[in-house]
Design a protein around this motif. Structure first.
Motif, mmCIF file in Angstrom:
data_model
loop_
_atom_site.group_PDB
_atom_site.id
_atom_site.type_symbol
_atom_site.label_atom_id
_atom_site.label_comp_id
_atom_site.label_asym_id
_atom_site.label_seq_id
_atom_site.Cartn_x
_atom_site.Cartn_y
_atom_site.Cartn_z
ATOM 1 N N GLY A 246 -3.237 0.404 -10.934
ATOM 2 C CA GLY A 246 -3.741 1.261 -9.868
ATOM 3 C C GLY A 246 -2.771 2.371 -9.517
ATOM 4 O O GLY A 246 -3.181 3.494 -9.186
ATOM 5 N N THR A 247 -1.475 2.082 -9.591
ATOM 6 C CA THR A 247 -0.471 3.106 -9.327
ATOM 7 C C THR A 247 -0.547 4.218 -10.369
ATOM 8 O O THR A 247 -0.472 5.410 -10.039
ATOM 9 C CB THR A 247 0.934 2.484 -9.339
ATOM 10 O OG1 THR A 247 1.009 1.461 -8.327
ATOM 11 C CG2 THR A 247 1.995 3.532 -9.062
ATOM 12 N N VAL A 248 -0.709 3.837 -11.623
ATOM 13 C CA VAL A 248 -0.828 4.830 -12.701
ATOM 14 C C VAL A 248 -2.069 5.695 -12.485
ATOM 15 O O VAL A 248 -2.010 6.935 -12.570
ATOM 16 C CB VAL A 248 -0.882 4.133 -14.068
ATOM 17 C CG1 VAL A 248 -1.136 5.154 -15.170
ATOM 18 C CG2 VAL A 248 0.400 3.358 -14.335
ATOM 19 N N THR A 249 -3.185 5.040 -12.199
ATOM 20 C CA THR A 249 -4.437 5.778 -11.984
ATOM 21 C C THR A 249 -4.327 6.713 -10.786
ATOM 22 O O THR A 249 -4.776 7.873 -10.834
ATOM 23 C CB THR A 249 -5.600 4.792 -11.767
ATOM 24 O OG1 THR A 249 -5.732 3.964 -12.918
ATOM 25 C CG2 THR A 249 -6.908 5.525 -11.523
ATOM 26 N N LEU A 250 -3.722 6.219 -9.704
ATOM 27 C CA LEU A 250 -3.579 7.042 -8.507
ATOM 28 C C LEU A 250 -2.650 8.219 -8.765
ATOM 29 O O LEU A 250 -2.917 9.344 -8.315
ATOM 30 C CB LEU A 250 -3.050 6.191 -7.354
ATOM 31 C CG LEU A 250 -2.886 6.900 -6.012
ATOM 32 C CD1 LEU A 250 -4.215 7.492 -5.549
ATOM 33 C CD2 LEU A 250 -2.348 5.917 -4.960
ATOM 34 N N ALA A 251 -1.574 7.992 -9.501
ATOM 35 C CA ALA A 251 -0.655 9.091 -9.816
ATOM 36 C C ALA A 251 -1.379 10.204 -10.574
ATOM 37 O O ALA A 251 -1.152 11.396 -10.320
ATOM 38 C CB ALA A 251 0.517 8.563 -10.644
ATOM 39 N N LYS A 252 -2.249 9.824 -11.485
ATOM 40 C CA LYS A 252 -3.005 10.828 -12.245
ATOM 41 C C LYS A 252 -3.994 11.570 -11.358
ATOM 42 O O LYS A 252 -4.316 12.739 -11.619
ATOM 43 C CB LYS A 252 -3.729 10.145 -13.408
ATOM 44 C CG LYS A 252 -2.770 9.633 -14.473
ATOM 45 C CD LYS A 252 -3.506 8.904 -15.593
ATOM 46 C CE LYS A 252 -2.539 8.423 -16.661
ATOM 47 N NZ LYS A 252 -3.221 7.685 -17.749
ATOM 48 N N SER A 253 -4.478 10.897 -10.313
ATOM 49 C CA SER A 253 -5.385 11.577 -9.367
ATOM 50 C C SER A 253 -4.629 12.507 -8.439
ATOM 51 O O SER A 253 -5.120 13.596 -8.109
ATOM 52 C CB SER A 253 -6.144 10.526 -8.546
ATOM 53 O OG SER A 253 -7.001 9.759 -9.355
ATOM 54 N N LEU A 254 -3.447 12.094 -8.016
ATOM 55 C CA LEU A 254 -2.663 12.933 -7.093
ATOM 56 C C LEU A 254 -2.009 14.096 -7.824
ATOM 57 O O LEU A 254 -1.845 15.181 -7.240
ATOM 58 C CB LEU A 254 -1.591 12.092 -6.401
ATOM 59 C CG LEU A 254 -2.082 10.939 -5.506
ATOM 60 C CD1 LEU A 254 -0.898 10.258 -4.834
ATOM 61 C CD2 LEU A 254 -3.066 11.431 -4.465
ATOM 62 N N TYR B 180 0.822 -1.205 0.000
ATOM 63 C CA TYR B 180 0.000 0.000 0.000
ATOM 64 C C TYR B 180 0.860 1.261 0.000
ATOM 65 O O TYR B 180 0.672 2.171 -0.812
ATOM 66 C CB TYR B 180 -0.923 0.017 1.213
ATOM 67 C CG TYR B 180 -2.041 -0.983 1.165
ATOM 68 C CD1 TYR B 180 -2.798 -1.158 0.017
ATOM 69 C CD2 TYR B 180 -2.360 -1.752 2.284
ATOM 70 C CE1 TYR B 180 -3.834 -2.069 -0.021
ATOM 71 C CE2 TYR B 180 -3.393 -2.663 2.250
ATOM 72 C CZ TYR B 180 -4.130 -2.821 1.096
ATOM 73 O OH TYR B 180 -5.153 -3.728 1.054
ATOM 74 N N SER B 181 1.788 1.327 0.935
ATOM 75 C CA SER B 181 2.612 2.530 1.035
ATOM 76 C C SER B 181 3.530 2.678 -0.169
ATOM 77 O O SER B 181 3.817 3.802 -0.605
ATOM 78 C CB SER B 181 3.435 2.500 2.330
ATOM 79 O OG SER B 181 2.590 2.673 3.451
ATOM 80 N N ASP B 182 3.985 1.559 -0.725
ATOM 81 C CA ASP B 182 4.831 1.632 -1.913
ATOM 82 C C ASP B 182 4.054 2.201 -3.090
ATOM 83 O O ASP B 182 4.574 3.021 -3.855
ATOM 84 C CB ASP B 182 5.382 0.253 -2.262
ATOM 85 C CG ASP B 182 6.460 0.324 -3.345
ATOM 86 O OD1 ASP B 182 7.397 1.138 -3.195
ATOM 87 O OD2 ASP B 182 6.362 -0.428 -4.331
ATOM 88 N N ILE B 183 2.798 1.789 -3.232
ATOM 89 C CA ILE B 183 1.964 2.320 -4.312
ATOM 90 C C ILE B 183 1.741 3.823 -4.137
ATOM 91 O O ILE B 183 1.864 4.595 -5.089
ATOM 92 C CB ILE B 183 0.624 1.565 -4.371
ATOM 93 C CG1 ILE B 183 0.850 0.141 -4.900
ATOM 94 C CG2 ILE B 183 -0.394 2.312 -5.221
ATOM 95 C CD1 ILE B 183 -0.355 -0.749 -4.814
#
Length: 335
Positions: free
Chosen positions: A322-330, A235-238
């Motif tokens: 999910g990491t890609v999607t989260l990066a775009k959200s952050l 989780y934290s790594d993502i």
């Protein structure tokens, strides 16, 4: 993970904190070269064996009746071109399929929408099980992993969720599993292509986020009106790879990846972004309402920065997606 499907695991155990989620660094789950040498044709030489969660997982021939536990595992098998070798899947109620896999995913037989029992599992005549964690194989509802091995049914666990090293898992676990499963299931070329694809995705994220300050973020899940922190390990790594700083790193016990969390404790952390897991449309709506009601004073809610993510977005190939999607959200302006 939360577990990824924390609700399901709580039902199984009755007590959240005894369900130590699994997590393992790639270094502990390596293919045994002596047992998994490739033939000149490029296929697997059987018998083949890998080390997974501290155990030897051996197959005498390419499995033909694979049972998948958890949506992201089903999608991984589909990515490897194994749709005709999947005998069934479980825990389908924990996340909708990703769009790229939806058509084939819906053709895979559902053995149980949630927890599966011994009789139903064995009736599927599996010759290989790909599971999200060890917690279900307790010798009660399901046979133990050792019992299944004696029945000729090897079990491979997502290496990011091996119980003894839960808090140290990283996204490298996905490549570990691709390498191991490529050998065990005799799909090495497809596994190598998938691994190369994940490296390209993460490299693109790293490049886009270069020089950008991290956004404070908290990843949570609400189950039966109880708030849980999801942190540590994968989780934290993502969150980190997505350009965030996980404010809940100190909120879970060492070696675990989830813990009950009070509203007051999270409000005090006051993250800029709240990331919350959901299992379906109703759960998503209820979770967002809960967060907006109980954490209205936080920067995340005040700024409208609530990020809903399917639970399956944080394991196997979907962890990379999910990491890609989260990066775009952050960091929406970076892409």
């Amino acid at each position: 993970m939360t577990p990824r499907h924390l609700a399901g695991r709580l039902v199984l155990s009755g007590v959240a904190l005894v369900l130590t989620a699994c997590g393992a660094p790639a270094a502990t789950d390596t293919t045994d070269a002596a047992e998994a040498a490739a033939r000149p044709s490029g296929g697997t030489a059987y018998p083949a064996q890998v080390t997974n969660c501290g155990r030897k997982v051996r197959v005498d021939k390419a499995p033909e009746r694979i049972v998948s536990f958890f949506p992201s595992n089903t999608e991984l098998l589909l990515r490897l071109g194994l749709k005709d070798r999947i005998a069934g899947q479980t825990w389908t109620n924990q996340s909708p399929p990703g769009p790229a896999y939806a058509a084939d995913y819906r053709k895979v037989k559902v053995l149980a929408p949630g927890e599966i029992g011994r009789e139903a599992l064995l009736a599927a005549r599996p010759d290989f099980i790909l599971a999200d964690g060890e917690y279900q194989f307790d010798g009660k509802k399901l046979p133990t992993i050792a019992e299944l091995a004696r029945l000729g049914v090897p079990v491979y666990i997502d290496s990011a969720f091996c119980p003894r090293t839960a808090g140290t898992a990283t996204l490298a676990a996905t490549t570990t599993d691709l390498t191991a499963l490529g050998t065990l299931l005799d799909v090495q070329p497809a596994a190598r292509r998938a691994a190369a694809g994940t490296r390209e995705q993460l490299s693109a994220v790293d490049k886009a986020l270069t020089g950008r300050p991290a956004v404070t973020a908290a990843m949570v899940q609400i189950v039966d009106e109880q708030l849980y922190a999801l942190a540590g390990g994968l989780y934290s790594d993502i969150v980190r790879r997505a350009g965030g700083r996980d404010v809940l790193d100190d909120a879970v016990p060492k070696g675990s990846t989830f813990a009950p969390l009070s509203v007051e404790a999270l409000a005090k952390k006051n993250p800029d972004v709240l990331i919350y897991h959901y299992t379906g449309a109703a759960d998503r709506a209820a979770s967002e309402k809960w967060l907006r009601t109980h954490l209205a004073a936080t920067a995340a809610v005040g700024g409208g920065r609530l990020v809903a993510v399917p639970a399956a977005d944080f394991s196997e190939l979907r962890a990379v997606d999910g990491t890609v999607t989260l990066a775009k959200s952050l960091h929406p302006d970076a892409f």
